[in-house]
Design a protein around this motif. Structure first.
Motif, mmCIF file in Angstrom:
data_model
loop_
_atom_site.group_PDB
_atom_site.id
_atom_site.type_symbol
_atom_site.label_atom_id
_atom_site.label_comp_id
_atom_site.label_asym_id
_atom_site.label_seq_id
_atom_site.Cartn_x
_atom_site.Cartn_y
_atom_site.Cartn_z
ATOM 1 N N ALA A 102 0.848 -1.194 0.000
ATOM 2 C CA ALA A 102 0.000 0.000 0.000
ATOM 3 C C ALA A 102 0.877 1.235 0.000
ATOM 4 C CB ALA A 102 -0.913 0.026 1.221
ATOM 5 N N THR A 103 0.392 2.279 -0.675
ATOM 6 C CA THR A 103 1.048 3.584 -0.664
ATOM 7 C C THR A 103 0.011 4.620 -0.265
ATOM 8 O OG1 THR A 103 2.631 2.969 -2.387
ATOM 9 C CG2 THR A 103 2.284 5.327 -2.025
ATOM 10 N N TYR A 104 0.381 5.451 0.711
ATOM 11 C CA TYR A 104 -0.464 6.544 1.166
ATOM 12 C C TYR A 104 0.283 7.855 0.971
ATOM 13 C CZ TYR A 104 -4.258 3.836 3.163
ATOM 14 O OH TYR A 104 -5.365 3.022 3.314
ATOM 15 N N VAL A 105 -0.480 8.913 0.751
ATOM 16 C CA VAL A 105 0.103 10.241 0.668
ATOM 17 C C VAL A 105 -0.392 11.070 1.843
ATOM 18 C CG1 VAL A 105 0.385 10.221 -1.840
ATOM 19 C CG2 VAL A 105 -1.708 11.152 -0.856
ATOM 20 N N GLY A 106 0.463 12.001 2.250
ATOM 21 C CA GLY A 106 0.102 12.964 3.284
ATOM 22 C C GLY A 106 -0.024 14.333 2.630
ATOM 23 N N GLY A 152 -1.672 -0.090 8.576
ATOM 24 C CA GLY A 152 -3.025 -0.613 8.731
ATOM 25 C C GLY A 152 -3.565 -1.211 7.451
ATOM 26 N N ALA A 153 -3.245 -0.591 6.323
ATOM 27 C CA ALA A 153 -3.750 -1.067 5.029
ATOM 28 C C ALA A 153 -3.152 -2.408 4.625
ATOM 29 C CB ALA A 153 -3.467 -0.028 3.942
ATOM 30 N N VAL A 154 -1.965 -2.732 5.142
ATOM 31 C CA VAL A 154 -1.338 -4.011 4.782
ATOM 32 C C VAL A 154 -1.338 -5.008 5.936
ATOM 33 C CG1 VAL A 154 0.059 -3.035 2.925
ATOM 34 C CG2 VAL A 154 1.017 -3.176 5.234
#
Length: 168
Positions: A62-66, A116-118
């Motif tokens: 998963a990749t998240y951006v801030g 959390g996503a993974v």
């Protein structure tokens, strides 16, 4: 007051991620990597890699951006370890925030959302790589329960040592 948010990365984020990825490296690794290497990093090449990464779904990654007031200022990717042997099974691949947003709490929020996503929780063993001499990153990861191991590797383009850290 700046409003910080965290959300999953989208393919439309590739352009800005490519640009800030280079800027963050130039900020974070000044004095740790050769100046000529950092100056030669390619924004178009980075954008191309982000387009490819965000267009490809990988199980367990998963990749998240801030964002700060809606503008992307950081990112985080975690997934299956890329190390051999694959122990522990999970790895924090990257966690980067523009220097002007250090201390905002955004990095911790990015890490928590991505983990959390993974399926990585507070008890899940996880590894990461820290550039030797990056004391800011080392202090951050120590606060999160990571510790250095004896394992190192040379950054392929510069030969600068990276240290493997693990949270057991």
């Amino acid at each position: 007051m700046t409003r910080y948010d965290v959300r999953p990365a989208e393919p439309a984020d590739a352009e800005v991620l490519g640009a800030i990825h280079i800027l963050i490296w130039q900020q974070a690794y000044a004095g740790l990597m050769p100046a000529e290497y950092l100056a030669g990093l390619s924004v178009p090449g980075s954008i191309e890699r982000w387009h490819a990464s965000l267009a490809t779904t990988r199980p367990g990654r998963a990749t998240y951006v801030g964002t700060a007031d809606g503008a992307v200022v950081g990112f985080c990717t975690a997934g299956p370890t890329r190390d051999d042997p694959a122990d522990p099974a999970h790895e924090l691949w990257v966690l980067n925030v523009l220097a002007e947003h250090h201390g905002s709490g955004l990095a911790t929020r990015l890490l928590e959302a991505t983990f959390g996503a993974v399926g990585i929780d507070g008890t899940t063993p996880v590894s990461l790589w820290v550039l030797r001499g990056n004391e800011r990153a080392a202090a951050f990861y120590r606060r999160l329960g990571f510790a250095p191991t004896e394992v190192t590797k040379a950054h392929p383009a510069t030969g600068v040592l990276e240290e493997r850290w693990v949270r057991s």
